[in-house]
Scaffold this motif. Structure first.
Motif, PDB file in Angstrom:
ATOM      1  N   UNK A  93      30.617  61.765-128.638  1.00  0.00           N
ATOM      2  CA  UNK A  93      31.315  61.201-129.797  1.00  0.00           C
ATOM      3  C   UNK A  93      32.708  60.716-129.412  1.00  0.00           C
ATOM      4  N   UNK A  94      33.381  61.443-128.537  1.00  0.00           N
ATOM      5  CA  UNK A  94      34.710  61.034-128.084  1.00  0.00           C
ATOM      6  C   UNK A  94      34.623  59.733-127.291  1.00  0.00           C
ATOM      7  N   UNK A  95      33.629  59.626-126.415  1.00  0.00           N
ATOM      8  CA  UNK A  95      33.458  58.392-125.641  1.00  0.00           C
ATOM      9  C   UNK A  95      33.255  57.201-126.574  1.00  0.00           C
ATOM     10  N   UNK A  96      32.392  57.376-127.580  1.00  0.00           N
ATOM     11  CA  UNK A  96      32.150  56.294-128.534  1.00  0.00           C
ATOM     12  C   UNK A  96      33.411  55.981-129.332  1.00  0.00           C
ATOM     13  N   UNK A  97      34.125  57.031-129.737  1.00  0.00           N
ATOM     14  CA  UNK A  97      35.317  56.841-130.565  1.00  0.00           C
ATOM     15  C   UNK A  97      36.413  56.097-129.809  1.00  0.00           C
ATOM     16  N   UNK A  98      36.608  56.423-128.534  1.00  0.00           N
ATOM     17  CA  UNK A  98      37.662  55.739-127.777  1.00  0.00           C
ATOM     18  C   UNK A  98      37.351  54.251-127.636  1.00  0.00           C
ATOM     19  N   UNK A  99      36.082  53.908-127.541  1.00  0.00           N
ATOM     20  CA  UNK A  99      35.701  52.503-127.460  1.00  0.00           C
ATOM     21  C   UNK A  99      36.092  51.778-128.743  1.00  0.00           C
ATOM     22  N   UNK A 100      35.825  52.400-129.893  1.00  0.00           N
ATOM     23  CA  UNK A 100      36.197  51.781-131.164  1.00  0.00           C
ATOM     24  C   UNK A 100      37.709  51.700-131.323  1.00  0.00           C
ATOM     25  N   UNK A 163      33.507  53.068-148.255  1.00  0.00           N
ATOM     26  CA  UNK A 163      34.619  52.138-148.451  1.00  0.00           C
ATOM     27  C   UNK A 163      34.427  50.831-147.676  1.00  0.00           C
ATOM     28  N   UNK A 164      33.678  50.875-146.590  1.00  0.00           N
ATOM     29  CA  UNK A 164      33.530  49.686-145.753  1.00  0.00           C
ATOM     30  C   UNK A 164      32.884  48.542-146.529  1.00  0.00           C
ATOM     31  N   UNK A 165      31.941  48.847-147.405  1.00  0.00           N
ATOM     32  CA  UNK A 165      31.308  47.795-148.198  1.00  0.00           C
ATOM     33  C   UNK A 165      32.321  47.132-149.127  1.00  0.00           C
ATOM     34  N   UNK A 166      33.243  47.915-149.669  1.00  0.00           N
ATOM     35  CA  UNK A 166      34.264  47.356-150.552  1.00  0.00           C
ATOM     36  C   UNK A 166      35.201  46.437-149.777  1.00  0.00           C
ATOM     37  N   UNK A 167      35.581  46.838-148.567  1.00  0.00           N
ATOM     38  CA  UNK A 167      36.436  45.991-147.729  1.00  0.00           C
ATOM     39  C   UNK A 167      35.729  44.683-147.402  1.00  0.00           C
ATOM     40  N   UNK A 168      34.459  44.762-147.076  1.00  0.00           N
ATOM     41  CA  UNK A 168      33.693  43.537-146.781  1.00  0.00           C
ATOM     42  C   UNK A 168      33.704  42.593-147.977  1.00  0.00           C
ATOM     43  N   UNK A 169      33.599  43.152-149.184  1.00  0.00           N
ATOM     44  CA  UNK A 169      33.609  42.336-150.398  1.00  0.00           C
ATOM     45  C   UNK A 169      34.984  41.690-150.594  1.00  0.00           C
ATOM     46  N   UNK A 206      38.306  47.612-140.126  1.00  0.00           N
ATOM     47  CA  UNK A 206      37.514  48.396-141.061  1.00  0.00           C
ATOM     48  C   UNK A 206      36.147  48.751-140.505  1.00  0.00           C
ATOM     49  N   UNK A 207      35.516  47.806-139.820  1.00  0.00           N
ATOM     50  CA  UNK A 207      34.212  48.069-139.209  1.00  0.00           C
ATOM     51  C   UNK A 207      34.304  49.193-138.170  1.00  0.00           C
ATOM     52  N   UNK A 208      35.353  49.154-137.357  1.00  0.00           N
ATOM     53  CA  UNK A 208      35.510  50.181-136.320  1.00  0.00           C
ATOM     54  C   UNK A 208      35.878  51.536-136.922  1.00  0.00           C
ATOM     55  N   UNK A 209      36.647  51.521-138.011  1.00  0.00           N
ATOM     56  CA  UNK A 209      36.932  52.772-138.719  1.00  0.00           C
ATOM     57  C   UNK A 209      35.638  53.355-139.280  1.00  0.00           C
ATOM     58  N   UNK A 210      34.774  52.493-139.774  1.00  0.00           N
ATOM     59  CA  UNK A 210      33.456  52.909-140.252  1.00  0.00           C
ATOM     60  C   UNK A 210      32.645  53.533-139.114  1.00  0.00           C
ATOM     61  N   UNK A 211      32.711  52.905-137.940  1.00  0.00           N
ATOM     62  CA  UNK A 211      32.012  53.469-136.776  1.00  0.00           C
ATOM     63  C   UNK A 211      32.530  54.857-136.439  1.00  0.00           C
ATOM     64  N   UNK A 212      33.856  55.034-136.493  1.00  0.00           N
ATOM     65  CA  UNK A 212      34.441  56.343-136.210  1.00  0.00           C
ATOM     66  C   UNK A 212      33.896  57.398-137.171  1.00  0.00           C
ATOM     67  N   UNK A 213      33.787  57.020-138.441  1.00  0.00           N
ATOM     68  CA  UNK A 213      33.245  57.946-139.432  1.00  0.00           C
ATOM     69  C   UNK A 213      31.789  58.297-139.117  1.00  0.00           C
ATOM     70  N   UNK A 214      31.024  57.311-138.683  1.00  0.00           N
ATOM     71  CA  UNK A 214      29.636  57.580-138.305  1.00  0.00           C
ATOM     72  C   UNK A 214      29.560  58.520-137.105  1.00  0.00           C
TER      73      UNK A 214
END
Length: 242
Positions: A93-100, A163-169, A206-214
């Motif tokens: 998870x840390x490896x993925x998070x640092x990429x984002x 929240x990511x869907x709201x940002x996209x809108x 916002x997309x990358x913040x969403x990835x971090x949450x995932x």
């Protein structure tokens, strides 16, 4: 098995405990750094502060260096400790998070570069209200996703995902408005295009913040919720009742 913030402090090896804590600490430091980069880049744009924009652009290397450092720490832990179960999920998870986080730093640099070019414009800029609004939203998403990671809080992580869907809108609405204005006033094309690139960069934050949450949900639950139907996410990621 779900994990908590105490799970990674129960190893026989104190050194292993220390290595995992250092990993989380360095990730949070990187998160704080990129959050400041986004904040400063947007401020530089809104206030026409070219010096601050140059600072954001030049500091991108520090973010990249920290990513390399954390990746090296993860590699050493994988090689020496051969972690399993929740420990392995934490490292991955840390490896993925640092990429984002590194990509969020890249988006901040893009905003800073556009801020530099727009600071030379003598005409009033359109779209600044939208930039301010969306930037506040995605910065909160980023802050909440980092807090969720630090606390292993899947409930907060799921709020970020929603929240990511709201940002996209919001992003789509802002882009349509700017397109209309640009067609009505051809003299504004250059500056409006720059603002549109800024909005695109913020949407990507916002997309990358969403990835971090995932990644938080994966870390705590062992669930990969990428590409999952939104209607089933809450049920999958909800904390178990005791």
């Amino acid at each position: 098995m779900d994990i908590t913030s105490d799970t990674h402090s129960q190893h026989i090896s104190r050194q292993f405990n220390h290595e995992l804590e250092e990993l989380k600490t360095h990730l949070m430091a990187m998160g704080g750094m990129v959050e400041k980069q986004v904040q400063d880049a947007v401020f530089a744009l809104l206030e026409s502060d070219s010096r601050l924009a140059e600072k954001v652009r030049d500091n991108d290397r520090q973010v990249n260096d920290l990513q390399l450092q954390i990746d090296d720490e993860c590699t050493r832990i994988l090689a020496r400790r051969q972690p399993a179960a929740s420990d392995l999920r934490l490292v991955l998870a840390v490896i993925r998070a640092t990429s984002d986080l590194e990509r969020i730093g890249d988006e901040a640099s893009k905003i800073a570069r556009n801020a530099l070019s727009l600071s030379e414009s003598s005409n009033p800029l359109r779209g600044l209200v939208e930039v301010r609004h969306i930037s506040e939203h995605v910065r909160k998403m980023l802050r909440d996703s980092l807090t969720a990671f630090a606390r292993f809080d899947t409930e907060l992580a799921m709020q970020v995902v929603r929240e990511d869907e709201y940002v996209d809108s919001e992003y789509g609405s802002a882009m349509r408005s700017l397109m209309t204005f640009m067609m009505e006033d051809s003299r504004s094309i250059t500056s409006v295009l720059s603002i549109m690139w800024v909005l695109r960069a913020l949407e990507r934050v916002g997309d990358h913040a969403n990835n971090l949450a995932e990644h938080v949900v994966y870390l705590v639950k062992g669930l990969d919720i990428r590409h999952t139907d939104p209607e089933t996410l809450d049920q999958q990621a909800a904390p178990k009742k005791s």
